[in-house]
Motif scaffolding. Structure first.
Motif, PDB file in Angstrom:
ATOM      1  N   UNK B 313       0.808  -1.220   0.000  1.00 36.50           N
ATOM      2  CA  UNK B 313       0.000   0.000   0.000  1.00 36.50           C
ATOM      3  C   UNK B 313       0.836   1.262   0.000  1.00 36.50           C
ATOM      4  N   UNK B 314       2.155   1.108  -0.116  1.00 30.56           N
ATOM      5  CA  UNK B 314       2.988   2.301  -0.303  1.00 30.56           C
ATOM      6  C   UNK B 314       3.918   2.087  -1.495  1.00 30.56           C
ATOM      7  N   UNK B 315       4.362   3.167  -2.078  1.00 28.98           N
ATOM      8  CA  UNK B 315       5.336   3.103  -3.171  1.00 28.98           C
ATOM      9  C   UNK B 315       6.566   3.904  -2.782  1.00 28.98           C
ATOM     10  N   UNK B 316       7.719   3.235  -2.803  1.00 28.29           N
ATOM     11  CA  UNK B 316       8.986   3.925  -2.535  1.00 28.29           C
ATOM     12  C   UNK B 316       9.650   4.194  -3.879  1.00 28.29           C
ATOM     13  N   UNK B 317      10.074   5.435  -4.103  1.00 27.49           N
ATOM     14  CA  UNK B 317      10.583   5.808  -5.427  1.00 27.49           C
ATOM     15  C   UNK B 317      12.091   5.676  -5.568  1.00 27.49           C
ATOM     16  N   UNK B 318      12.787   5.509  -4.443  1.00 29.66           N
ATOM     17  CA  UNK B 318      14.259   5.564  -4.515  1.00 29.66           C
ATOM     18  C   UNK B 318      14.907   4.529  -3.592  1.00 29.66           C
ATOM     19  N   UNK B 319      14.632   3.273  -3.851  1.00 32.24           N
ATOM     20  CA  UNK B 319      15.185   2.231  -2.990  1.00 32.24           C
ATOM     21  C   UNK B 319      16.708   2.195  -3.035  1.00 32.24           C
ATOM     22  N   UNK B 320      17.286   2.745  -4.084  1.00 32.75           N
ATOM     23  CA  UNK B 320      18.742   2.740  -4.192  1.00 32.75           C
ATOM     24  C   UNK B 320      19.403   3.996  -3.625  1.00 32.75           C
ATOM     25  N   UNK B 321      18.645   4.793  -2.915  1.00 27.39           N
ATOM     26  CA  UNK B 321      19.179   6.041  -2.337  1.00 27.39           C
ATOM     27  C   UNK B 321      20.405   5.761  -1.487  1.00 27.39           C
ATOM     28  N   UNK B 322      21.423   6.627  -1.600  1.00 24.87           N
ATOM     29  CA  UNK B 322      22.691   6.400  -0.884  1.00 24.87           C
ATOM     30  C   UNK B 322      22.906   7.358   0.266  1.00 24.87           C
ATOM     31  N   UNK B 323      21.955   8.238   0.523  1.00 22.65           N
ATOM     32  CA  UNK B 323      22.204   9.261   1.539  1.00 22.65           C
ATOM     33  C   UNK B 323      21.046   9.429   2.524  1.00 22.65           C
ATOM     34  N   UNK B 324      20.348   8.351   2.804  1.00 23.75           N
ATOM     35  CA  UNK B 324      19.346   8.402   3.869  1.00 23.75           C
ATOM     36  C   UNK B 324      18.062   9.120   3.507  1.00 23.75           C
ATOM     37  N   UNK B 325      17.800   9.307   2.220  1.00 28.09           N
ATOM     38  CA  UNK B 325      16.549   9.946   1.801  1.00 28.09           C
ATOM     39  C   UNK B 325      15.596   8.872   1.275  1.00 28.09           C
ATOM     40  N   UNK B 326      14.382   8.859   1.832  1.00 24.77           N
ATOM     41  CA  UNK B 326      13.362   7.918   1.364  1.00 24.77           C
ATOM     42  C   UNK B 326      12.174   8.734   0.872  1.00 24.77           C
ATOM     43  N   UNK B 327      11.891   8.639  -0.429  1.00 29.49           N
ATOM     44  CA  UNK B 327      10.743   9.344  -0.988  1.00 29.49           C
ATOM     45  C   UNK B 327       9.661   8.336  -1.305  1.00 29.49           C
ATOM     46  N   UNK B 328       8.466   8.594  -0.848  1.00 31.21           N
ATOM     47  CA  UNK B 328       7.413   7.587  -0.990  1.00 31.21           C
ATOM     48  C   UNK B 328       6.033   8.227  -0.957  1.00 31.21           C
ATOM     49  N   UNK B 329       5.047   7.446  -1.364  1.00 33.46           N
ATOM     50  CA  UNK B 329       3.650   7.845  -1.227  1.00 33.46           C
ATOM     51  C   UNK B 329       2.854   6.675  -0.695  1.00 33.46           C
ATOM     52  N   UNK B 330       1.791   6.976  -0.006  1.00 33.26           N
ATOM     53  CA  UNK B 330       0.794   5.962   0.315  1.00 33.26           C
ATOM     54  C   UNK B 330      -0.113   5.908  -0.905  1.00 33.26           C
ATOM     55  N   UNK B 331      -0.297   4.721  -1.438  1.00 34.60           N
ATOM     56  CA  UNK B 331      -1.010   4.593  -2.704  1.00 34.60           C
ATOM     57  C   UNK B 331      -2.399   5.235  -2.631  1.00 34.60           C
ATOM     58  N   UNK B 332      -2.720   6.012  -3.653  1.00 37.02           N
ATOM     59  CA  UNK B 332      -4.011   6.707  -3.792  1.00 37.02           C
ATOM     60  C   UNK B 332      -4.234   7.830  -2.791  1.00 37.02           C
ATOM     61  N   UNK B 333      -3.228   8.160  -1.994  1.00 34.54           N
ATOM     62  CA  UNK B 333      -3.404   9.227  -1.008  1.00 34.54           C
ATOM     63  C   UNK B 333      -2.497  10.404  -1.371  1.00 34.54           C
ATOM     64  N   UNK B 334      -3.077  11.557  -1.711  1.00 40.39           N
ATOM     65  CA  UNK B 334      -2.235  12.726  -1.984  1.00 40.39           C
ATOM     66  C   UNK B 334      -1.326  12.990  -0.791  1.00 40.39           C
ATOM     67  N   UNK B 335      -0.098  13.401  -1.066  1.00 43.59           N
ATOM     68  CA  UNK B 335       0.895  13.484   0.015  1.00 43.59           C
ATOM     69  C   UNK B 335       0.493  14.469   1.112  1.00 43.59           C
ATOM     70  N   UNK B 336      -0.280  15.494   0.760  1.00 45.66           N
ATOM     71  CA  UNK B 336      -0.673  16.450   1.807  1.00 45.66           C
ATOM     72  C   UNK B 336      -1.767  15.924   2.710  1.00 45.66           C
ATOM     73  N   UNK B 337      -2.515  14.939   2.234  1.00 47.01           N
ATOM     74  CA  UNK B 337      -3.434  14.264   3.141  1.00 47.01           C
ATOM     75  C   UNK B 337      -2.626  13.376   4.089  1.00 47.01           C
ATOM     76  N   UNK B 338      -1.711  12.618   3.518  1.00 50.76           N
ATOM     77  CA  UNK B 338      -0.935  11.677   4.328  1.00 50.76           C
ATOM     78  C   UNK B 338      -0.089  12.394   5.375  1.00 50.76           C
ATOM     79  N   UNK B 339       0.514  13.492   4.986  1.00 51.77           N
ATOM     80  CA  UNK B 339       1.466  14.150   5.880  1.00 51.77           C
ATOM     81  C   UNK B 339       0.792  14.660   7.156  1.00 51.77           C
ATOM     82  N   UNK B 340      -0.476  15.007   7.032  1.00 51.70           N
ATOM     83  CA  UNK B 340      -1.208  15.486   8.214  1.00 51.70           C
ATOM     84  C   UNK B 340      -1.301  14.376   9.260  1.00 51.70           C
ATOM     85  N   UNK B 341      -1.439  13.142   8.792  1.00 57.34           N
ATOM     86  CA  UNK B 341      -1.486  12.000   9.707  1.00 57.34           C
ATOM     87  C   UNK B 341      -0.166  11.879  10.479  1.00 57.34           C
ATOM     88  N   UNK B 342       0.934  12.035   9.780  1.00 60.63           N
ATOM     89  CA  UNK B 342       2.252  11.943  10.437  1.00 60.63           C
ATOM     90  C   UNK B 342       2.457  13.098  11.414  1.00 60.63           C
TER      91      UNK B 342
END
Lengths: 140, 401
Positions: B313-342
């Motif tokens: 239910x999530x998509x990670x866009x940069x599994x090969x990231x080398x510097x501790x950055x993880x970019x992702x989305x919860x599927x079908x959830x606009x990021x500004x909706x999701x971020x409020x939960x966090x």
């Protein structure tokens, strides 16, 4: 009800999933205004048809979070049939409400009342406002 | 993992909050806060001017910091220009070099991984000079490769403006090889090191870059201070961007002259407190060792990825990231909706386009969430992040997203 549940009310989700008056029409008589928020990626266009001081049609298109999309849908439904004067008053009142500013509770915001939960989330005020600000610009 | 030995140095964390937004701005250790306070509380004098004790000490600390910075990136002190930020440094290069040197038909190479600060100044130069912007085609994973760079490099290339580490994907650009190739065509290379400086050893002599910019506030330092490195031979011949106090040597009604580099690029009173704070930040990083920082970040990053990979239910866009950055989305959830939960769970992440819309376009997304890991992050922080992701997936699914 927790703060989040207060934000994601049933009516809001319903409008998000089944947006009313979505899609623009090709008609030069409509006034159109588009707002993009580059930080979050919201992009909303509102299209309004005014005849003899009455809003005959109001439409929206764009993408963004559920709050911005649902507030666009609620806006269009609410505004159709209102006079421009009335519509401006309602829009100002709504914008004050979501921004947690003073607003006139005697002005009927109808379904838009459900966005009062946004007040608890200052970071989301823009989401709830963007369509309404664009709408006001279509009346200018 | 043992108790994190560095967390206690960051007073911002004493309330138990969890901070995963270093890529936007890092937290500040006590020693940096004290260095800034020392200036305001004890000195508060201007530099290069007064003869009284506080002014002399302030000037010494200000110039000592330049040496500390130079040592940190293996430059000479006269190649270190104080700026407001990475953005200010990259813009300065576009003005003092780009607008002055480029002509119609010249080419500028950038990539879709650029932060807007590394792209827009060159788009402006292109518009004003008639130069052409060329994009390096990213590989399937979204990386800049030497091979793809070669395809856009040619005799017309005059400027290469690239990120060292992408602020969305966290990939390290093979910048050294790119610089070597660019120099074969007499092009200059400007490196955006905003996301590299806090993670990997940046050595400007080894890279042989022509310009390189970074910010203090993403490397444990204060806001309002950045560094622009420029090769002295270039700085020597280029004109200042801003004119005013301190940068001039002799002012006359007809003709005035400027100080030598780097001083001719520092007009007016600079953010002195932030300069002093930057020195404390560099000392803090050097005390731990950049390699140890990188190892810690890598460990915590791997630990996070291993668990996030298990969540459906999530998509990670940069599994090969080398510097501790993880970019992702919860599927079908606009990021500004999701971020409020966090935010409600007191987990600080970032949502949006991260001032890098071109890579969002490349990924085919409007926006995403980003968790960025640094020395103060622990396995326990990750556990809370992972738990919150799981809860968020469930919450938004139930709502009908």
């Amino acid at each position: 009800m927790t703060g989040l549940d207060n934000l994601y009310r049933e009516i809001i989700m319903e409008h998000y999933k089944n947006p009313r008056n979505k899609g623009l029409v090709e008609n030069q008589d409509y006034r159109l205004f588009r707002i993009k928020n580059p930080s979050c990626g919201d992009d909303i266009t509102i299209q309004t048809l005014v005849v003899d001081g009455i809003i005959k049609d109001c439409r929206h298109i764009g993408h963004g979070c559920s709050i911005s999309m649902a507030s666009a849908s609620v806006l269009t439904e609410l505004m159709i049939g209102k006079s421009v004067e009335e519509a401006e008053k309602i829009a100002d009142n709504y914008l004050n409400m979501v921004a947690n500013k003073e607003y006139d509770e005697n002005i009927d915001l109808e379904e838009a009342e459900v966005f009062s939960g946004v007040r608890q989330f200052p970071a989301r005020i823009k989401c709830a406002s963007i369509a309404w600000v664009a709408f006001k610009d279509t009346l200018k | 993992m043992m108790n994190n030995p560095w967390k206690k140095d960051f007073p911002q964390l004493t309330d138990g909050s969890v901070y995963f937004d270093t890529a936007a701005t890092s937290l500040k250790p006590q020693s940096v806060i004290e260095a800034v306070n020392h200036y305001y509380h004890d000195l508060s004098a201007n530099i290069h001017r007064g003869m009284y004790e506080a002014a002399v000490i302030t000037t010494e600390l200000y110039e000592r910091t330049r040496e500390t910075v130079a040592h940190f990136i293996n430059a000479n002190p006269e190649e270190v220009i104080y700026t407001r930020s990475t953005t200010a440094g990259l813009n300065m290069v576009s003005y003092i070099y780009g607008l002055e040197k480029l002509n119609e038909g010249d080419e500028i190479i950038v990539s879709e991984l650029e932060h807007h600060s590394s792209f827009l100044p060159w788009q402006n130069v292109a518009k004003k000079t008639g130069a052409l912007i060329r994009f390096i085609e990213l590989n399937q994973e979204g990386r800049i490769t030497v091979e793809a760079f070669k395809k856009v490099l040619n005799d017309k290339t005059k400027v290469v403006a690239l990120t060292y580490v992408s602020n969305v994907m966290g990939y390290i650009t093979p910048i050294k090889e790119i610089i070597e190739l660019a120099h074969q065509y007499q092009a200059i290379v400007i490196v955006d090191a905003a996301q590299a400086i806090q993670h990997i050893k940046v050595d400007v002599k080894d890279l042989d870059c022509d310009f390189l910019a970074f910010s203090g506030h993403k490397m444990l330092g204060p806001t309002g201070i950045g560094i622009l490195f420029g090769k002295y031979a270039l700085l020597k011949e280029l004109d200042p961007m801003e004119y005013g106090g301190d940068m001039n040597e002799d002012v006359n009604k007809d003709v005035s002259t400027w100080k030598e580099a780097p001083f001719k690029f520092e007009a007016g009173t600079m953010p002195i407190a932030s300069v002093l704070g930057l020195e404390a930040a560099i000392r803090y990083i050097e005390n731990i060792g950049i390699q140890n920082i990188h190892e810690h970040v890598t460990k915590v990053h791997r630990y996070a990825l291993a668990q996030l990979n298990q969540i459906s239910g999530i998509t990670i866009y940069n599994k090969g990231s080398e510097t501790g950055i993880i970019s992702f989305n919860i599927d079908n959830v606009p990021s500004h909706d999701a971020i409020t939960f966090f935010a409600e769970k007191k987990v600080a992440l970032r949502a949006g386009q991260h001032c890098a819309k071109l890579i969002c376009d490349w990924l085919g997304i409007y926006s995403c969430m980003r968790a960025s890991i640094y020395i103060y992050n622990t396995y326990k922080d990750v556990d809370l992040l992972v738990e919150t992701v799981k809860q968020a997936v469930e919450y938004f699914q139930e709502l009908g997203f």
